[in-house]
Write a protein that holds these residues in place. Structure first.
Motif, short mmCIF file in Angstrom:
data_model
loop_
_atom_site.label_atom_id
_atom_site.label_comp_id
_atom_site.label_asym_id
_atom_site.label_seq_id
_atom_site.Cartn_x
_atom_site.Cartn_y
_atom_site.Cartn_z
N SER A 18 6.40 16.45 32.49
CA SER A 18 6.17 17.39 33.21
C SER A 18 6.11 18.68 32.28
CB SER A 18 7.29 17.43 34.37
OG SER A 18 8.62 18.23 33.58
N LYS A 19 7.07 18.86 31.31
CA LYS A 19 6.95 20.05 30.53
C LYS A 19 5.48 19.92 29.29
CE LYS A 19 10.53 22.08 32.09
NZ LYS A 19 10.23 23.15 33.06
N ALA A 20 5.18 18.56 29.38
CA ALA A 20 4.01 18.48 28.35
C ALA A 20 2.86 19.00 29.16
CB ALA A 20 4.04 17.09 27.92
N ALA A 21 2.84 18.33 30.35
CA ALA A 21 1.92 18.77 31.41
C ALA A 21 1.81 20.36 31.48
CB ALA A 21 1.92 18.18 32.67
N ALA A 22 3.07 21.14 31.69
CA ALA A 22 2.84 22.52 31.74
C ALA A 22 2.40 23.29 30.67
CB ALA A 22 4.19 22.77 31.94
N ASN A 23 2.67 22.51 29.52
CA ASN A 23 2.03 23.26 28.23
C ASN A 23 0.63 23.01 28.20
OD1 ASN A 23 4.66 24.12 27.27
ND2 ASN A 23 4.70 22.29 25.95
N GLY A 29 12.13 32.78 18.04
CA GLY A 29 10.96 33.62 18.07
C GLY A 29 9.81 32.87 17.22
N LYS A 30 10.07 31.56 16.97
CA LYS A 30 9.10 30.73 16.05
C LYS A 30 8.47 30.00 16.80
CE LYS A 30 12.05 30.78 11.87
NZ LYS A 30 12.81 29.95 10.79
N LEU A 31 7.33 29.48 16.42
CA LEU A 31 6.38 28.55 16.96
C LEU A 31 6.98 27.29 17.18
CD1 LEU A 31 3.00 29.47 15.67
CD2 LEU A 31 3.80 30.60 17.95
N ILE A 32 6.54 26.45 18.17
CA ILE A 32 6.79 25.07 18.43
C ILE A 32 5.31 24.33 18.45
CG2 ILE A 32 7.78 23.17 20.29
CD1 ILE A 32 9.59 25.44 21.41
N PRO A 33 5.35 23.25 17.97
CA PRO A 33 4.16 22.60 17.73
C PRO A 33 3.97 21.65 18.92
CG PRO A 33 5.87 21.10 16.44
CD PRO A 33 6.53 22.52 16.92
N TRP A 34 2.63 21.26 19.34
CA TRP A 34 2.39 20.93 20.64
C TRP A 34 2.66 19.45 20.55
CZ3 TRP A 34 1.51 24.46 24.07
CH2 TRP A 34 1.09 25.67 23.72
N GLY A 84 -1.74 32.22 24.11
CA GLY A 84 -2.03 30.82 23.99
C GLY A 84 -0.59 30.11 23.01
N SER A 85 0.09 31.03 22.83
CA SER A 85 1.23 30.34 21.75
C SER A 85 2.12 29.66 22.50
CB SER A 85 1.88 31.63 20.90
OG SER A 85 0.73 32.40 20.16
N PHE A 86 2.92 28.78 21.69
CA PHE A 86 4.03 28.19 22.23
C PHE A 86 5.35 28.54 21.38
CE2 PHE A 86 6.01 23.55 23.13
CZ PHE A 86 6.80 23.88 23.92
N VAL A 87 6.07 29.39 22.08
CA VAL A 87 7.15 30.00 21.45
C VAL A 87 8.60 29.71 21.81
CG1 VAL A 87 7.98 32.42 20.79
CG2 VAL A 87 5.60 32.09 21.05
N SER A 91 7.07 19.30 23.98
CA SER A 91 6.28 19.11 22.59
C SER A 91 6.53 17.58 22.35
CB SER A 91 7.09 19.66 21.50
OG SER A 91 6.63 19.46 20.16
N VAL A 92 5.22 17.09 22.26
CA VAL A 92 5.07 15.63 21.76
C VAL A 92 5.34 15.43 20.45
CG1 VAL A 92 3.35 13.62 21.47
CG2 VAL A 92 3.11 15.43 23.50
N ALA A 93 5.20 16.28 19.59
CA ALA A 93 5.54 16.16 18.22
C ALA A 93 6.98 16.09 18.00
CB ALA A 93 4.95 17.34 17.44
#
Length: 273
Positions: free
Chosen positions: A190-195, A268-273, A260-263, A171-173
């Motif tokens: 690597s994880k940002a690229a994976a997202n 169980g909550k969302l993570i901002p990109w 398409g969610s990032f959880v 998560s860049v944010a």
């Protein structure tokens, strides 16, 4: 309005404890793995760490499990798992063998769990570019190789699910909170690229009826996170068997309406990109 998770890991854990949040503290209070019974599940990186715990959880729930492994894994095979040996997610020709005979029937669930975390801390004064490229290759291109090979051969039919096991570290944010002084360039890139990969794959495969999500598995006590073991307790790290139930709970909830969610599988909550 989206319900986002807290980027401060210690504060997030402390709040869950204070509120006696059962979703965080006792995943068995909400998890029902019966949806796995009879499903065909492929787990990459399923021979150790969280991947192995995911395998065991799927088996316990009655799934038919396959894993990829670069080397023979007799201990995993003894569990009743089909081990697809010689599959290296860094090598396109190797991955293509999955779809060219190694797997003969369509899958219900693909869990892209194979990963790599360079142990030494990277600072601007101690960068290792070869290791950074290796992390990006394994963590971002690896699951893209696997997913594309299987989909293009018709092994991910409508109704199937693809879980990209990424990380809150992508998560860049959240970097200004979790990395106020920078560090660990390769891991986070690597994880940002994976997202990004997961989002783009979802944009294509959702039209074919395949549900794709990016999942942060939570903080698990594995060899990959041992470099942070001094923070395990304060930040709520759990045994990977618990982490596996958290992940499978969220995979059970994957549907076209939330694709398409990032959880964050911890809460169980969302993570901002």
């Amino acid at each position: 309005m989206a319900n986002f998770s807290n980027p401060d890991q210690k504060a997030r854990n402390a709040a869950a404890v204070a509120a006696n949040d059962k979703r965080v503290l006792d995943i068995t209070s909400v998890y029902d793995g019966s949806f796995l019974k009879g499903k065909r599940v492929l787990v990459t990186g399923g021979n150790r760490g969280l991947g192995l715990s995911l395998v065991k959880e799927c088996l316990e729930q009655g799934a038919q499990v396959l894993i990829t492994s670069r080397k023979p894994a007799p201990d995993v095979e003894a569990l009743g798992v089909q081990v697809l040996v010689g599959i290296d997610v860094q090598k396109t020709e190797s991955v293509n063998r999955l779809a060219d005979g190694c797997i003969d029937k369509p899958l219900d669930i693909l869990i892209n769990s194979a990963g790599y975390f360079y142990e030494p801390e990277e600072k601007i004064t101690s960068l290792n570019f070869d290791e950074e490229l290796k992390m990006i290759d394994i963590c971002a291109l690896g699951p893209l190789r696997v997913t594309s090979a299987l989909f293009n051969k018709g092994l991910l039919p409508p109704g199937s699910k693809v879980a990209m096991i990424t990380s809150q570290g992508g998560s860049v944010a959240w970097r200004t909170t979790q990395n106020p002084e920078g560090h660990d360039f390769g891991h986070h890139m690597s994880k940002a690229a994976a997202n990004m990969m997961g989002v783009l794959v979802n944009q294509e495969l959702k039209h074919a009826g395949v549900v794709v999500s990016c999942l942060h598995p939570g903080f698990n006590k594995t060899d990959m996170t041992a470099k942070y073991k001094d923070d395990w307790e304060a930040e709520g790290a759990v045994d990977p068997s618990v982490g596996a139930k958290r992940v499978m709970h969220e995979i059970g909830r994957m549907a076209p309406e939330n694709s398409g969610s990032f959880v964050n599988c911890e809460d169980g909550k969302l993570i901002p990109w």
